[in-house]
Write a protein that holds these residues in place. Structure first.
Motif, short mmCIF file in Angstrom:
data_model
loop_
_atom_site.label_atom_id
_atom_site.label_comp_id
_atom_site.label_asym_id
_atom_site.label_seq_id
_atom_site.Cartn_x
_atom_site.Cartn_y
_atom_site.Cartn_z
N ILE A 26 0.98 -1.35 -0.06
CA ILE A 26 -0.09 0.14 0.02
C ILE A 26 0.89 1.37 -0.07
O ILE A 26 2.05 1.07 0.62
CB ILE A 26 -1.03 -0.06 1.13
CG1 ILE A 26 -2.12 1.15 1.03
CG2 ILE A 26 -0.25 0.19 2.53
CD1 ILE A 26 -3.14 0.91 2.05
N PHE A 27 0.35 2.16 -0.80
CA PHE A 27 1.19 3.66 -0.73
C PHE A 27 -0.08 4.64 -0.26
O PHE A 27 -0.99 4.70 -0.75
CB PHE A 27 1.47 3.98 -2.30
CG PHE A 27 2.83 3.22 -2.78
CD1 PHE A 27 3.77 3.93 -3.03
CD2 PHE A 27 2.77 1.93 -2.87
CE1 PHE A 27 4.88 3.28 -3.43
CE2 PHE A 27 3.81 1.21 -3.51
CZ PHE A 27 4.93 1.97 -3.67
N ILE A 28 0.62 5.21 0.74
CA ILE A 28 -0.38 6.00 1.43
C ILE A 28 0.20 7.55 1.13
O ILE A 28 1.41 7.84 1.26
CB ILE A 28 -0.44 5.84 3.02
CG1 ILE A 28 -0.99 4.66 3.61
CG2 ILE A 28 -1.29 6.79 3.65
CD1 ILE A 28 -0.03 3.99 4.65
N VAL A 152 8.49 2.47 5.05
CA VAL A 152 9.05 3.76 5.05
C VAL A 152 8.44 4.84 4.69
O VAL A 152 7.12 4.94 4.06
CB VAL A 152 10.10 3.52 3.78
CG1 VAL A 152 9.43 3.73 2.25
CG2 VAL A 152 11.37 4.88 3.63
N ALA A 153 8.69 6.27 5.02
CA ALA A 153 8.07 7.42 5.05
C ALA A 153 8.97 8.43 4.27
O ALA A 153 10.15 8.52 4.64
CB ALA A 153 7.55 7.71 6.11
N GLU A 217 13.23 6.77 -6.16
CA GLU A 217 14.48 6.32 -6.21
C GLU A 217 14.47 5.33 -5.09
O GLU A 217 14.97 4.00 -5.39
CB GLU A 217 15.29 7.39 -5.94
CG GLU A 217 16.97 6.93 -6.08
CD GLU A 217 17.12 6.22 -7.65
OE1 GLU A 217 17.82 5.42 -7.78
OE2 GLU A 217 16.60 6.96 -8.29
N TYR A 218 14.08 5.63 -3.85
CA TYR A 218 13.99 4.48 -2.73
C TYR A 218 13.01 3.24 -2.97
O TYR A 218 13.64 2.18 -2.87
CB TYR A 218 13.68 5.09 -1.41
CG TYR A 218 14.10 4.49 -0.36
CD1 TYR A 218 15.04 4.25 0.66
CD2 TYR A 218 12.73 3.36 0.22
CE1 TYR A 218 15.19 3.52 1.84
CE2 TYR A 218 12.88 2.69 1.14
CZ TYR A 218 13.86 2.62 2.01
OH TYR A 218 14.29 1.81 3.18
N VAL A 226 5.16 -1.13 2.25
CA VAL A 226 4.23 0.01 2.92
C VAL A 226 5.09 1.32 2.76
O VAL A 226 6.11 1.48 3.43
CB VAL A 226 3.78 -0.10 4.29
CG1 VAL A 226 2.95 0.70 4.88
CG2 VAL A 226 3.08 -1.71 4.38
N VAL A 227 4.41 2.21 2.01
CA VAL A 227 5.17 3.58 1.93
C VAL A 227 4.16 4.70 2.17
O VAL A 227 3.19 4.75 1.64
CB VAL A 227 5.67 3.51 0.23
CG1 VAL A 227 6.38 4.96 -0.15
CG2 VAL A 227 6.25 2.46 -0.13
#
Length: 358
Positions: A26-28, A152-153, A217-218, A226-227
């Motif tokens: 999931i990308f939040i 990661v955030a 890039e990351y 989870v981003v």
């Protein structure tokens, strides 16, 4: 023999996962201080024609104006009104009495992000960079075997390490002008150097374009599951009273989200098993003279919106039924999309009952 079968079925029920979903990732994404009016109606006539807020009204209208609401909003946010409107769901158009609101009483950024990420609209009363004691959905997921070290955030606002409680959980959070790791990578070296050159204040809000490039890039290198990406330009422009720049920042972010979705759908690690959840931390004042600001005294500051896209999201488009959703429900909705339930020491609101049709 019957009792053995009954016991087996009972064990399956007791130890079954919370929910079966196709989403493995999931990308939040949050857009700071973006009004529902622009999301659903495009540029506001009273603001785009006001030279106090729009320096070149002719150019701004050429770029973002049309008499048709449908065309106007598509000019401003083409990805939202093509891909998400066709394949996902959009909540919060108050013209249809479809409402999304913050539950906290403050109606500014830190309480809003706390509510989004912890499902608990309490404990935060200012924007001061104090460590958040509430447990957030990112650290909850990072403690699950399936997502450990895959969270990661990336945020433009520099105080997110405090919002996300990194002193407690050591989540990887790249906020403000924090340099990226992997300095052996030539592109990361270039990005870090560019950030150094544009820094005016290490505590300043990073330009969203830099936040996005760093995040992309990351993600390409590490393939996290989870981003969280938080953009800040719209709120910065709005507080300065620059409506034309506010519109431009929305258009830029829409384009960046489109690039991200294309990457997701062209990468076998993410394709057809990744959800997007996009929202904002607070609304803004409804009246022309108040649109720059937001607080508990200004009507409209609690009015927000929500967009969803992914394999578990039915293609219902713009939701036009009467409904009330609260920001505190988002954290457990994130969990539900990944087939789990967010529980912790403080109360957490139930997930949103998503629409299954028009």
């Amino acid at each position: 023999m019957k009792w053995c079968l009954t016991l087996l079925l009972l064990m399956q029920l007791l130890f079954a996962p919370a929910q079966s979903t196709q989403s493995e990732n999931i990308f939040i994404i949050t857009l700071d201080g973006v009004r529902w009016q622009e999301i659903f109606s495009g540029a506001d006539a009273t603001l785009i024609n006001n030279t106090r807020f729009t320096k070149d009204t002719s150019l701004a209208k050429q770029m973002f104006w049309d008499k048709s609401v449908a065309e106007r909003r598509k000019k401003l946010m083409p990805f939202f009104w093509s891909i998400i409107a066709q394949r996902g769901q959009l909540y919060g158009n108050r013209k249809y009495r479809n409402k999304v609101n913050v539950a906290n009483n403050h109606r500014f950024s830190y309480p809003g992000y706390n509510e989004i990420l912890t499902g608990y609209p309490a404990g935060i009363h200012s924007n001061k960079p104090v460590e958040n004691k509430n447990t957030n959905i990112l650290e909850f997921l990072n403690n699950q075997p399936a997502y450990n070290d895959k969270v990661v955030a990336f945020t433009s606002w520099s105080i997110f390490p405090k919002i996300l409680g990194t002193q407690r959980n050591e989540l990887p959070v790249y906020s403000g002008y924090t340099p990226l790791p992997d300095t052996a990578n030539a592109r990361v070296q270039l990005l870090n150097k560019l950030q150094e050159e544009v820094i005016v204040d290490t505590n300043a809000t990073r330009y969203d374009a830099l936040t996005f490039v760093a995040a992309k890039e990351y993600v390409a290198q590490h393939l996290p599951k989870v981003v969280y990406i938080s953009f800040g330009d719209p709120d910065e422009c709005a507080h300065r009273g620059e409506y034309d720049q506010y519109l431009q920042s929305l258009n830029n972010i829409d384009r960046m989200i489109a690039q991200l979705w294309y990457f997701i759908q062209s990468n076998p690690n993410y394709k057809d098993k990744t959800s997007l959840l996009i929202t904002t931390d607070h609304g803004r004042g409804k009246k022309v003279k108040h649109w720059k600001s937001h607080n508990f005294l200004l009507r409209g500051s609690a009015d927000i919106w929500l967009a969803l896209l992914g394999p578990d999201i039915k293609p219902a488009g713009e939701i036009k039924m009467k409904q009330q959703i609260y920001q505190e429900q988002i954290a457990n909705t994130i969990a539900a999309l990944l087939g789990t339930n967010f529980t912790t020491g403080h109360p957490v609101a139930e997930p949103i009952e998503l629409s299954v049709g028009h």
